[in-house]
Write a protein that holds these residues in place. Structure first.
Motif, PDB file in Angstrom:
ATOM      1  N   ALA A  28      49.210  29.685  32.908  1.00 13.92           N
ATOM      2  CA  ALA A  28      50.454  30.251  33.449  1.00 13.92           C
ATOM      3  C   ALA A  28      50.240  31.698  33.893  1.00 13.92           C
ATOM      4  CB  ALA A  28      51.551  30.178  32.395  1.00 13.92           C
ATOM      5  N   HIS A  29      49.508  32.460  33.090  1.00 18.72           N
ATOM      6  CA  HIS A  29      49.229  33.849  33.461  1.00 18.72           C
ATOM      7  C   HIS A  29      48.348  33.913  34.709  1.00 18.72           C
ATOM      8  CE1 HIS A  29      49.941  35.191  29.005  1.00 18.72           C
ATOM      9  NE2 HIS A  29      51.027  34.712  29.601  1.00 18.72           N
ATOM     10  N   GLN A  30      47.343  33.057  34.764  1.00 17.17           N
ATOM     11  CA  GLN A  30      46.445  33.044  35.919  1.00 17.17           C
ATOM     12  C   GLN A  30      47.198  32.618  37.181  1.00 17.17           C
ATOM     13  OE1 GLN A  30      43.037  34.045  35.800  1.00 17.17           O
ATOM     14  NE2 GLN A  30      43.604  34.169  37.965  1.00 17.17           N
ATOM     15  N   PHE A  31      48.086  31.641  37.034  1.00 23.12           N
ATOM     16  CA  PHE A  31      48.888  31.187  38.176  1.00 23.12           C
ATOM     17  C   PHE A  31      49.762  32.333  38.698  1.00 23.12           C
ATOM     18  CE2 PHE A  31      52.982  29.528  39.678  1.00 23.12           C
ATOM     19  CZ  PHE A  31      52.551  28.761  40.757  1.00 23.12           C
ATOM     20  N   THR A  32      50.346  33.100  37.778  1.00 20.33           N
ATOM     21  CA  THR A  32      51.188  34.235  38.178  1.00 20.33           C
ATOM     22  C   THR A  32      50.384  35.237  38.996  1.00 20.33           C
ATOM     23  OG1 THR A  32      52.460  33.962  36.143  1.00 20.33           O
ATOM     24  CG2 THR A  32      52.700  36.053  37.307  1.00 20.33           C
ATOM     25  N   ASP A  33      49.222  35.599  38.485  1.00 21.83           N
ATOM     26  CA  ASP A  33      48.379  36.560  39.214  1.00 21.83           C
ATOM     27  C   ASP A  33      47.951  35.996  40.571  1.00 21.83           C
ATOM     28  OD1 ASP A  33      48.496  38.536  37.310  1.00 21.83           O
ATOM     29  OD2 ASP A  33      46.722  37.830  36.237  1.00 21.83           O
ATOM     30  N   ASN A  34      47.528  34.745  40.586  1.00 16.02           N
ATOM     31  CA  ASN A  34      47.063  34.151  41.847  1.00 16.02           C
ATOM     32  C   ASN A  34      48.179  34.079  42.885  1.00 16.02           C
ATOM     33  OD1 ASN A  34      44.523  33.813  40.799  1.00 16.02           O
ATOM     34  ND2 ASN A  34      44.803  31.670  40.250  1.00 16.02           N
ATOM     35  N   LEU A  35      49.392  33.803  42.430  1.00 13.39           N
ATOM     36  CA  LEU A  35      50.516  33.716  43.362  1.00 13.39           C
ATOM     37  C   LEU A  35      50.837  35.094  43.948  1.00 13.39           C
ATOM     38  CD1 LEU A  35      52.653  32.104  44.765  1.00 13.39           C
ATOM     39  CD2 LEU A  35      54.009  32.071  42.659  1.00 13.39           C
ATOM     40  N   LYS A  43      45.772  43.534  47.358  1.00 20.15           N
ATOM     41  CA  LYS A  43      45.636  44.011  45.980  1.00 20.15           C
ATOM     42  C   LYS A  43      44.244  43.740  45.423  1.00 20.15           C
ATOM     43  CE  LYS A  43      48.867  44.123  42.976  1.00 20.15           C
ATOM     44  NZ  LYS A  43      49.989  43.917  42.022  1.00 20.15           N
ATOM     45  N   ILE A  44      43.595  42.710  45.957  1.00 12.47           N
ATOM     46  CA  ILE A  44      42.242  42.395  45.481  1.00 12.47           C
ATOM     47  C   ILE A  44      41.228  42.497  46.620  1.00 12.47           C
ATOM     48  CG2 ILE A  44      42.880  40.973  43.504  1.00 12.47           C
ATOM     49  CD1 ILE A  44      42.657  38.529  45.311  1.00 12.47           C
ATOM     50  N   ASP A  45      41.624  43.261  47.650  1.00 13.12           N
ATOM     51  CA  ASP A  45      40.720  43.511  48.772  1.00 13.12           C
ATOM     52  C   ASP A  45      40.213  42.208  49.388  1.00 13.12           C
ATOM     53  OD1 ASP A  45      39.329  45.025  50.594  1.00 13.12           O
ATOM     54  OD2 ASP A  45      37.524  45.130  49.358  1.00 13.12           O
ATOM     55  N   LYS A  46      41.126  41.280  49.553  1.00 12.07           N
ATOM     56  CA  LYS A  46      40.745  39.976  50.081  1.00 12.07           C
ATOM     57  C   LYS A  46      41.199  39.849  51.525  1.00 12.07           C
ATOM     58  CE  LYS A  46      40.718  35.133  48.688  1.00 12.07           C
ATOM     59  NZ  LYS A  46      41.167  34.180  47.639  1.00 12.07           N
ATOM     60  N   ARG A  47      40.273  39.485  52.390  1.00 10.21           N
ATOM     61  CA  ARG A  47      40.613  39.258  53.795  1.00 10.21           C
ATOM     62  C   ARG A  47      40.945  37.781  53.976  1.00 10.21           C
ATOM     63  NH1 ARG A  47      40.465  43.788  52.794  1.00 10.21           N
ATOM     64  NH2 ARG A  47      39.251  45.455  53.772  1.00 10.21           N
TER      65      ARG A  47
END
Length: 279
Positions: A28-35, A43-47
């Motif tokens: 649940a925590h990982q899903f929150t961050d990924n969403l 926020k994570i320097d992702k293109r």
């Protein structure tokens, strides 16, 4: 149970007293961050390319269904239907968050851009998770709304119950110690400072289905350390509540409410200490 040697056996028996079918807290925590990273990938320097966005969205939907799978028997509808409803709400939630971020920029002199607000303002993070958890709460999904709202609480010190109703353009400055109860209603363009409590006047289990927390109408500002209690307490629109106020009664619109205290500063050259003072 007499000692540690017997504890594993005791613990094994205790396991059977708890419900086993709950969502994974780690997932649940990982899903929150990924969403949130999906909504704001910088926020994570992702293109991101458009195909990658579509791929990430599909993965999030699969992860969401996986979260609900252990509690399928507790759900009021099919997992696929709940998944569709939740993700169909994401565009509206995203637009609300953009408006929230813009209010930070418009109101806070230290906020120089929406990017800075999204990157490192705890108030904005707490609002982001609240808007996601509130939709899960509306869908009557058990466990998951509080799981992710408490995740944000642990990271920011801001405690927003997913049942609260909070309109667009919401601002929390600094935020640590803010508590917003389950039946709180907050209008548009409301600003809260750190240490504000919007709580219940009476803590009693019989009140669980009643409105226990206050209503703040549009354009209200509540400064740090103030406490507003009670389900019948309404703070009228365009009101300012000063710092350290304790309030259990309604306030009409366009009010200014403040706590008066005295700080005395004098020249200590004229001060004569008592000659019988003992520690």
């Amino acid at each position: 149970m007499s000692n540690l040697e017997n504890f594993p056996t005791y613990l094994f028996k205790q396991y059977n007293n708890f419900r086993k079918e709950v969502p994974s807290m780690t997932k649940a925590h990982q899903f929150t961050d990924n969403l949130i990273y999906f909504l704001f990938p910088f926020k994570i320097d992702k293109r991101c390319t458009l195909p990658l966005i579509e791929l990430n969205l599909a993965q999030l939907q699969l992860d969401f269904k996986d979260l609900l799978d252990p509690i399928e028997n507790l759900l009021n509808r099919k997992i696929s239907e709940l998944c569709d409803d939740f993700f169909n709400a994401i565009p509206h939630i995203y637009e609300s968050l953009i408006k929230d971020a813009q209010l930070f920029v418009d109101f806070d002199p230290a906020a120089r851009s929406r990017e800075s607000v999204i990157l490192y303002y705890p108030g904005f993070y707490a609002i982001s998770v609240y808007r996601l958890s509130h939709k899960l709460y509306q869908l009557e999904i058990p466990f998951l709304p509080r799981m992710i709202s408490e995740y944000a609480h642990s990271k920011t010190g801001i405690d927003i119950h997913p049942g609260a109703q909070i309109a667009e353009h919401f601002f929390i400055d600094h935020g640590t110690g803010v508590v917003i109860g389950q039946t709180t209603v907050i209008g548009k363009n409301v600003k809260l400072y750190q240490g504000v409590t919007l709580g219940a006047a009476i803590v009693d289990k019989s009140m669980k289905d009643k409105k226990r927390h206050p209503t703040l109408e549009d354009n209200v500002i509540v400064y740090s350390g103030s406490t507003i209690l009670g389900g019948e307490t309404i703070i009228g629109h365009d009101t300012v509540i000063g710092g350290n106020v304790w309030l259990t009664k309604s306030v009409p619109p366009y009010s200014m409410v403040y706590h008066e205290s005295k700080v005395i500063i004098r020249d200590k050259k004229t001060y004569v200490p008592p000659d019988n003072f003992v520690i």
